[in-house]
Design an enzyme around this catalytic site. Structure first.
Site, PDB file in Angstrom:
ATOM      1  N   GLU A 136      -5.366  -6.291  26.020  1.00  0.00           N
ATOM      2  CA  GLU A 136      -6.758  -5.859  26.024  1.00  0.00           C
ATOM      3  C   GLU A 136      -7.537  -6.734  26.996  1.00  0.00           C
ATOM      4  OE1 GLU A 136      -8.843  -5.856  22.275  1.00  0.00           O
ATOM      5  OE2 GLU A 136     -10.599  -4.946  23.163  1.00  0.00           O
ATOM      6  N   ALA A 277      -7.877 -14.223  19.025  1.00  0.00           N
ATOM      7  CA  ALA A 277      -6.720 -13.500  18.525  1.00  0.00           C
ATOM      8  C   ALA A 277      -6.764 -12.071  19.023  1.00  0.00           C
ATOM      9  CB  ALA A 277      -6.721 -13.505  17.002  1.00  0.00           C
ATOM     10  N   GLU A 313      -8.833  -9.322  12.518  1.00  0.00           N
ATOM     11  CA  GLU A 313      -7.737  -8.654  13.228  1.00  0.00           C
ATOM     12  C   GLU A 313      -7.076  -7.626  12.310  1.00  0.00           C
ATOM     13  OE1 GLU A 313      -8.057  -9.175  16.218  1.00  0.00           O
ATOM     14  OE2 GLU A 313      -9.103 -11.092  16.135  1.00  0.00           O
ATOM     15  N   HIS A 316      -9.110  -4.441  12.071  1.00  0.00           N
ATOM     16  CA  HIS A 316      -8.996  -3.592  13.256  1.00  0.00           C
ATOM     17  C   HIS A 316      -7.941  -2.505  13.087  1.00  0.00           C
ATOM     18  CE1 HIS A 316     -11.701  -4.855  16.345  1.00  0.00           C
ATOM     19  NE2 HIS A 316     -11.221  -6.068  16.500  1.00  0.00           N
ATOM     20  N   GLU A 335     -15.697  -3.423  17.869  1.00  0.00           N
ATOM     21  CA  GLU A 335     -15.971  -4.846  17.660  1.00  0.00           C
ATOM     22  C   GLU A 335     -17.188  -5.094  16.766  1.00  0.00           C
ATOM     23  OE1 GLU A 335     -13.816  -6.821  18.037  1.00  0.00           O
ATOM     24  OE2 GLU A 335     -12.483  -6.014  19.572  1.00  0.00           O
TER      25      GLU A 335
HETATM   26  N1  B3K Z   1      -9.974  -7.470  20.606  1.00  0.00           N
HETATM   27  C1  B3K Z   1      -9.710  -8.850  20.913  1.00  0.00           C
HETATM   28  C2  B3K Z   1     -10.460  -9.356  22.082  1.00  0.00           C
HETATM   29  C3  B3K Z   1      -9.860  -9.015  23.383  1.00  0.00           C
HETATM   30  C4  B3K Z   1     -10.547  -9.733  24.500  1.00  0.00           C
HETATM   31  C5  B3K Z   1     -10.047  -9.266  25.819  1.00  0.00           C
HETATM   32  N2  B3K Z   1     -10.591 -10.003  26.922  1.00  0.00           N
HETATM   33  C6  B3K Z   1      -9.957  -9.724  19.730  1.00  0.00           C
HETATM   34  C7  B3K Z   1     -10.877  -9.203  18.729  1.00  0.00           C
HETATM   35  O1  B3K Z   1     -12.038  -8.982  18.944  1.00  0.00           O
HETATM   36  O2  B3K Z   1     -10.432  -8.954  17.642  1.00  0.00           O
HETATM   37 ZN    ZN Z   2     -12.286  -7.663  17.308  1.00  0.00          ZN
END
Ligand code: B3K
Ligand code: ZN
Length: 891
Positions: A136, A277, A313, A316, A335
Site C-alpha cells: 500500500e 503496520a 489492522e 480493516h 482509514e
Molecule cells: N494502511 C496502512 C498504511 C499504509 C501506508 C502506506 N504509505 C496502515 C493502516 O492505516 O492501517
Molecule cells: Zn488503517
C-alpha cells in the site's frame, strides 16, 4: 515501438475528477517467486477480461511498473514482440497492432527485482534476516507489472520458492495449501487466498522466524489459528499482541457483528518498516515497535498503542479489505472509519475519557496545525502528486471525527444499522465515501447532503459563541456564528452541518434540565446536541432562573474551535464542576492557555512574570481531589505543549513560549512541592507490572508529580529520580525518570543514559527510546549531541525507526532546539532530507514537513527555513514525495 519518455514535465498531478473505471479486470493472479536477496524472479500469470463498466472500444491493457526488469511477456502462451507493447518508465502498455486484444485472455509476465537494493521499503525488500513486502499504496508495481489500483480485485495464488536455511518460513495471504522441497536444497510453499482483494493487500514474508500460536473460536464456532511471527530473540514479546488480537476479534463480533473469514490470521514483526503496520489480508506486517512488548522493555504507552494498532489492522479486515476503496482519494473511507473503530475499542477496554482526551490532543496539535498550513486538504482530497503524502492526520484522525459526528447524529443503534447495511451491500466491492454515507442515510432515513461538506472542504471551522441572558423572561440564548478560514485552493467555504453537544451549569455547578424554546414536553436531558447548519443561528433555552455557564462541545462533539470569550473565573468554574469529563479537562487547558498567552506578552515586554493564585489553587484542588480518576488528574495538570501554544500565537516566539512554559512549571513545582511529594509517595507500589487502567493511571499521576518535583532542581529530587530509574520494575517508570533527567545538565544524566544503554543495547525497541530521549532534550547542546549519536553504532540512516527516533524527534519534537535562532536546526534538517531523499522518499517527505509552516515564525527564521526548502528543491532527481511537500510549502 519506442520507449515512452518518462515523466516529461516533472511530477504530475492526479485528480479525483479524472477517475474512470479500469478497461480490464483481472479475475485471477498466479504469482511464482524465486526468492533471492538481490535477484528475485517473479512470474505472474493474469487472467484478464474486459470490464463491462468501461465503454472504450479496443482499449490497450495498461499495467503499472516501477523499478522492474522485464524478462518476458506472453499473451495466450505466445511471446509478445516489441511491436506489441510499449515499455515506459512506469507503465507497460499492451496494444497489439494487428488485432485487438481478446475479450478475455491470459498474460504471463516475468520480471526480476532486487530486494537488497530497495531502500525505499516499498515493494519487496530485505529487512535483516527476512524478505518482506509493503504494497500500500503503490508498492505492488515494484514487484510485477499490474493494474495497480484498488478497484481491480482478484483472487491470488502464490508460490514461494527459496533457500531452506535462509528462508525456512515462507508466508503469503490466505491458506497454505501445499509445500515441498526441490532437489537443490530449496523448498517451496503455495498459498491460496480465497477472497477477492486489491493488489495493495498482497503480502509475502520469507525468513528465519519463530511463531507464537493460539486459537480463537469465532461467534459462529469456527476455529481460527492465530500466529505471531518474530525473530527468535523476540519470542518473549508476543503475549500482549496476542491478547489484543483476541480482544479485537471478540469486540468486532459484539459491536459490529463482524466475524473473521479465513482459517488463519498471521502477524509478522519487521524491524525496517515505514509506518506502524499493514493490514494485508490474513498476513499483517507490523513495525516491530508496534507489536512487541514486555513489561521490562515496553511502557504503558507502548502497551496501549500496540493494543490499538493490532485492533486497527484487524478491523480493516472488514473496513478496508472486504469492502475496499475505489481509488486512493477515498482513503478515509477505510482509514477514518477504522480509526474511529479502534478509538471506540480502546475506549471500551480502557478509560473512555482518557482516550478521548488523547485523541483530541492529537487532533488539535497535529491536525488543526495541518489545516492551518500549506498542506491543508479535505478528508477526501481532490488531487495529489504522491499518494503516500496523504496518509495524514486529516485523512485518518479528522476522518475518524467525521464518522464520530455521524454517530452523534444518528445515535449508536442507528450507526450499527448503517454499518450493517454498508457491509452487506458492498461486501467484495471497491466503493466510495458516498456509498458509506448513503448507507447511513438510508438506514436512518436522514439527509446527510450538507454533512458531506466535511469530506470535501478543508480547514477547521470556528464557532463564535455569544450568550444572552434575559432575567425577566428567564431565557438563555446562545448566538452561534460559524466560519472556516480559507485553505489552499478553497477560499470560500459553505456552512458545515455541526453537531454541538451543550450543557448548562447552575450556580452550584450542577447541570440544568434543558428545555429549548418552542418545545412543549418538559426537558429531560442535561446534555443536548444542537444541529448547527447555518452561518448564524440562535438557540434559546427557557426556564433558566439564573445566568448559567454553558459547557459547549461536550465530549468534543465536533472537530471545531469554539470561541467563547470566557474569563478565568468561568473557566475555573467549569474546570471544577463540569459533569462532562472531557470538557472539564478542556476548561483547565483553556484556562492554562489564557494565562500562558498573557505571560508571553509580559515576557515580550520584559515585565516580571507572576502566576495567579487562583490558578495555583485550582491545580491544588484537582491534585488532591480523591474522587477524581488519577489518569484524568494527570491529564488535567499537564500544561499544553509548546507546539499547541505556538499555534495560538500570531507570530511564534520560540524563546518566549519555552521560557514562559518553563516558568509556569517551575512555579507550580515550588508552590505545590509538598503536595507533589505527598501524591508521589502515596502512589508508589511494589506490585509486579500490570497493564490495567488503574495501574496505568497510578503510574501516570506519580510520574507527573516527579516531573514537577524535578523542576525545583533540588538535589533531593534528582536523587529521587535516580532511585526510581534504577529500582523500577517496569519500563514506564524507568523511562519516565530517564527522560526527565535528560533535561538537566547534571552528572546523573550522563550516568543514567550510560547505564541504560549498557543494559539495553541488544534490544532494538529500547535503543529507539534511548535515542529519542536524547534527541528530545531541551538542553542547549542537543543538536551537537544528536549529530554525535548519528555516528553511534546504535544508529542507522536506513532504518526508519532510528531516523524517526533521532532525527524526527529532534525536528518535530524539540522546538527550542530545532528552531535555534542561528538556523542550525534547519540546516541539519536540510542535510538529512537531502540524504534520505535518495534512500527513502517517504521518510524524507515526513521530515520536510517540519519546515512547511515557516510563515508562522519571525522574519529571520522565515528566511532561514525558506532557504532550506529552496536548497531541497534544487536537488537533482528529487523524489516526488519531497517535491510535493517542499513546493507546496513555498507557494
Ligand atoms: N494502511 C496502512 C498504511 C499504509 C501506508 C502506506 N504509505 C496502515 C493502516 O492505516 O492501517
Ligand atoms: Zn488503517
Amino acid at each position: 515501438m519506442a520507449d515512452l519518455a518518462a515523466n516529461q514535465s516533472g511530477p504530475g498531478v492526479v485528480y479525483l475528477s479524472d477517475y474512470t473505471p479500469p478497461a480490464y479486470l483481472i479475475d485471477q493472479v498466479d504469482l511464482h517467486f524465486d526468492l533471492d536477496a538481490s535477484a528475485t524472479q517473479v512470474r505472474t500469470s493474469l487472467k484478464v477480461r474486459r470490464n463491462p463498466q468501461n465503454s472504450q472500444s479496443n482499449p490497450a491493457l495498461e499495467l503499472d511498473g516501477d523499478n522492474l526488469e522485464l524478462l518476458s511477456l506472453r499473451l495466450e502462451g505466445e511471446p509478445l514482440d516489441q511491436s506489441q507493447y510499449e515499455l515506459g518508465e512506469d507503465k507497460l502498455i499492451i496494444a497489439p497492432t494487428e488485432s485487438p486484444l481478446p475479450e478475455a485472455f491470459e498474460l504471463i509476465v516475468e520480471t526480476r527485482i532486487n530486494p537488497a537494493a530497495n531502500t525505499a521499503l516499498e515493494g519487496l525488500y530485505d529487512s535483516g534476516s527476512m524478505l518482506c513486502t509493503q504494497c500500500e499504496a503503490q508498492g505492488f508495481r515494484r514487484i510485477t507489472y499490474f493494474p495497480d489500483r484498488p478497484d481491480v480485485m482478484s483472487r491470488y495464488t502464490v508460490t514461494l520458492v527459496g533457500d531452506k536455511s535462509k528462508y525456512p518460513v515462507l508466508l503469503s495471504n490466505g491458506n497454505l495449501v501445499e509445500a515441498g522441497e526441490t532437489d537443490d536444497s530449496r523448498h517451496w510453499a503455495r498459498w491460496v487466498d480465497p477472497s477477492l482483494k486489491p493488489s495493495y493487500l498482497f503480502a509475502l514474508v520469507a525468513g528465519q522466524l519463530v511463531c507464537q500460536e493460539d486459537v480463537y473460536t469465532t461467534m459462529s464456532g469456527r476455529e481460527v489459528v492465530l500466529r505471531i511471527y518474530v525473530e527468535e530473540e523476540n519470542r518473549h514479546k508476543c503475549d500482549h499482541a496476542m491478547t489484543s488480537l483476541k480482544q479485537a476479534m471478540r469486540w468486532d463480533e459484539e459491536t459490529y457483528g463482524r466475524e473473521y473469514d479465513l482459517d488463519i490470521y498471521m502477524i509478522v514483526a519487521v524491524n525496517d518498516f515505514n509506518m506502524g503496520a499493514m493490514e494485508n489480508k490474513g498476513l499483517n506486517i507490523f513495525n516491530s515497535s508496534c507489536v512487541l512488548a514486555s513489561p521490562e522493555t515496553a511502557t504503558d504507552h507502548d502497551f496501549y498503542n500496540i493494543q490499538s494498532i493490532v485492533a486497527h489492522e484487524y478491523f480493516h479486515n472488514w473496513s478496508g479489505n472486504r469492502v475496499t476503496c475505489r481509488d486512493w482519494f477515498q482513503l478515509s473511507l477505510k482509514e477514518g472509519f477504522t480509526v474511529f473503530r479502534d478509538q471506540e475499542f480502546s475506549a471500551d477496554l480502557n478509560s473512555r475519557a482518557v482516550k478521548r482526551i488523547d485523541d483530541v490532543n492529537i487532533l488539535r496539535t497535529h491536525q488543526f496545525a495541518q489545516d492551518a498550513g500549506p498542506m491543508a486538504h479535505p478528508v477526501r482530497p481532490d488531487r495529489y502528486m504522491e499518494i503516500s503524502n496523504f496518509y495524514t492526520v486529516t485523512v485518518y484522525n479528522k476522518g475518524a471525527e467525521v464518522v464520530h459526528m455521524i454517530m452523534n447524529l444518528v445515535g449508536r443503534e442507528g450507526f450499527r444499522k448503517g454499518t450493517d447495511l454498508y457491509f452487506a451491500r458492498h461486501d467484495g466491492q471497491a466503493v466510495t465515501i458516498e456509498d458509506f454515507v448513503r448507507a447511513m442515510e438510508e438506514a436512518n432515513h436522514i439527509d446527510l447532503a450538507q454533512f458531506m461538506r466535511w469530506y470535501n472542504q478543508a480547514g477547521t471551522p470556528v464557532l463564535k459563541v455569544d450568550e444572552e441572558y434575559d432575567e425577566q423572561a428567564q431565557t438563555y440564548t446562545l448566538h452561534i456564528e460559524q466560519s472556516c478560514p480559507p485553505t489552499p485552493g478553497q477560499t470560500e467555504k459553505a456552512p458545515f452541518h455541526i453537531p454541538l453537544a451543550v450543557g448548562l451549569l447552575d450556580m452550584q455547578g450542577d447541570d440544568l434540565l434543558l428545555q429549548l424554546a418552542g418545545e412543549n414536553a418538559p426537558g429531560e436531558a442535561r446534555t443536548r446536541v444542537l444541529s448547527i447548519t447555518e452561518a448564524r443561528q440562535s438557540f434559546t433555552f427557557t426556564g433558566v432562573n439564573h445566568r448559567p455557564v454553558a459547557s459547549l462541545g461536550r465530549g468534543f462533539s465536533a472537530p471545531v474551535k469554539i470561541q467563547t470569550g470566557y474569563d478565568d473565573e468561568q473557566l475555573a468554574f467549569l474546570f471544577a464542576h463540569d459533569s462532562d469529563e472531557f470538557n472539564r479537562w478542556d476548561a483547565g487547558q483553556k484556562l492554562a492557555m489564557n494565562i500562558l498567552l498573557r505571560l508571553i506578552e509580559q515576557f515580550q515586554q520584559k515585565k516580571p512574570l507572576i502566576l495567579d493564585d487562583t490558578f495555583i489553587h485550582a491545580f491544588r484542588k484537582t491534585l488532591l481531589n480523591p474522587r477524581l480518576d488519577k489518569a484524568l488528574i494527570a491529564q488535567a495538570l499537564s500544561l499544553p505543549s509548546e507546539g499547541y501554544i505556538a499555534d495560538q500565537c500570531e507570530v511564534v516566539d520560540v524563546e518566549a513560549i519555552f521560557e514562559v512554559r518553563h516558568f509556569m512549571r517551575q512555579t507550580l513545582a515550588f508552590e505545590l512541592k509538598d503536595e507533589w511529594l505527598q501524591i508521589y509517595e502515596a502512589n508508589s507500589s511494589d506490585n509486579p507490572y500490570a497493564f490495567s487502567a488503574e495501574e496505568m493511571a497510578r503510574r501516570s499521576l506519580r510520574n507527573l508529580c516527579l516531573g514537577y518535583l524535578l523542576e525545583t532542581e533540588e538535589q533531593a529530587m534528582f536523587d529521587r529520580a535516580m532511585q526510581q530509574f534504577s529500582r523500577a520494575n517496569n519500563m514506564t517508570d524507568t523511562l519516565a525518570a530517564l527522560s526527565m533527567l535528560a533535561n538537566y545538565a547534571i552528572p546523573e544524566r550522563h550516568q543514567a543514559l550510560e547505564d541504560f544503554y549498557q543494559k539495553w543495547q541488544h534490544d532494538q525497541q529500547v535503543v529507539e527510546k534511548w535515542l529519542a530521549i536524547q534527541a528530545g532534550s531541551r538542553l542547549p547542546r542537543t543538536l551537537r549531541h544528536v549529530k554525535k549519536l548519528m555516528q553511534h553504532e546504535a544508529f542507522s540512516i536506513k532504518n526508519p525507526n532510528k531516523v524517526r527516533a533521532l532525527i524526527g524527534r529532534f525536528c518535530a519534537g524539540n522546538p527550542i532546539n530545532f528552531h535555534a535562532a542561528d538556523g542550525s536546526g534547519y540546516q541539519f534538517l536540510g542535510d538529512q532530507v537531502l540524504e534520505l531523499d535518495s534512500l527513502n522518499p517517504q521518510i524524507a517527505a515526513r521530515l520536510v514537513q517540519s519546515l512547511s509552516r515557516w510563515k508562522r515564525y519571525d522574519e529571520k527564521r522565515q528566511g532561514l527555513m525558506k532557504q532550506q526548502l529552496e536548497r531541497i528543491l534544487d536537488k537533482e532527481e528529487l523524489s516526488k514525495d519531497v517535491y510535493e511537500i517542499a513546493s507546496k510549502s513555498l507557494e
